[in-house]
Design a protein around this motif. Structure first.
Motif, mmCIF file in Angstrom:
data_model
loop_
_atom_site.group_PDB
_atom_site.id
_atom_site.type_symbol
_atom_site.label_atom_id
_atom_site.label_comp_id
_atom_site.label_asym_id
_atom_site.label_seq_id
_atom_site.Cartn_x
_atom_site.Cartn_y
_atom_site.Cartn_z
ATOM 1 N N SER A 17 0.388 -1.954 -2.492
ATOM 2 C CA SER A 17 0.089 -1.516 -3.854
ATOM 3 C C SER A 17 -1.075 -0.539 -3.860
ATOM 4 O O SER A 17 -1.930 -0.558 -2.966
ATOM 5 C CB SER A 17 -0.273 -2.714 -4.735
ATOM 6 O OG SER A 17 0.804 -3.614 -4.848
ATOM 7 N N ARG A 19 -3.514 1.731 -7.090
ATOM 8 C CA ARG A 19 -3.732 2.026 -8.497
ATOM 9 C C ARG A 19 -4.358 3.400 -8.620
ATOM 10 O O ARG A 19 -5.427 3.649 -8.065
ATOM 11 C CB ARG A 19 -4.631 0.981 -9.155
ATOM 12 C CG ARG A 19 -4.721 1.124 -10.669
ATOM 13 C CD ARG A 19 -5.750 0.206 -11.248
ATOM 14 N NE ARG A 19 -5.624 0.077 -12.702
ATOM 15 C CZ ARG A 19 -6.657 -0.065 -13.521
ATOM 16 N NH1 ARG A 19 -7.886 -0.088 -13.034
ATOM 17 N NH2 ARG A 19 -6.467 -0.180 -14.825
ATOM 18 N N GLN A 81 -0.155 1.872 -11.886
ATOM 19 C CA GLN A 81 -0.129 0.794 -10.902
ATOM 20 C C GLN A 81 1.149 0.923 -10.093
ATOM 21 O O GLN A 81 2.253 0.886 -10.669
ATOM 22 C CB GLN A 81 -0.182 -0.568 -11.601
ATOM 23 C CG GLN A 81 -0.147 -1.750 -10.652
ATOM 24 C CD GLN A 81 -1.386 -1.871 -9.800
ATOM 25 O OE1 GLN A 81 -2.499 -1.644 -10.268
ATOM 26 N NE2 GLN A 81 -1.204 -2.219 -8.532
#
Length: 120
Positions: A17, A19, A81
């Motif tokens: 992940s 952001r 995100q």
């Protein structure tokens, strides 16, 4: 003048992940919409996601369910995100904004881009 400054890109493993953030500053009266586009090597720039000042969103089919766009209107900032990243998400990600300037002019702006690389 208006500037869009992006941050948050980097190298991440598949499934990881990130952001991204994009802050707009300058002679801004209001922002109608902000969004994210991306451009991979040898490909055209494509829409990833956009959000209006009212909170309406739209996403590219390829990122639905994995990416989430949000914004803080008071800070003129948009976020992206990125979850469950895939190698095909590798690209330069660009922020954009439709700005109503204090002068009354409506102008579209681009950020400088931030690199996202998904690789093991």
């Amino acid at each position: 003048q208006v500037q869009l400054v992006e941050s948050g890109g980097g190298l991440v493993q598949p499934g990881g992940s990130l952001r991204l953030s994009c802050a707009a500053s300058g002679s801004i009266f209001s922002i109608a919409a902000m969004g994210w586009y991306r451009q991979a090597p040898g490909k055209q720039r494509e829409l990833v996601a956009r959000i209006t000042s009212g909170g309406s969103t739209n996403y590219a089919d390829s990122v639905k369910g994995r990416f989430t766009i949000s914004s803080d209107n008071a800070k003129n900032t948009v976020y992206l995100q990125l979850n469950s990243l895939k190698p095909e998400d590798t690209a330069v990600y660009y922020c954009d904004a439709n700005v109503l300037r204090i002068t009354g002019a409506r102008i579209h702006y681009w950020g400088q881009g931030t690199q996202v690389t998904v690789s093991s």
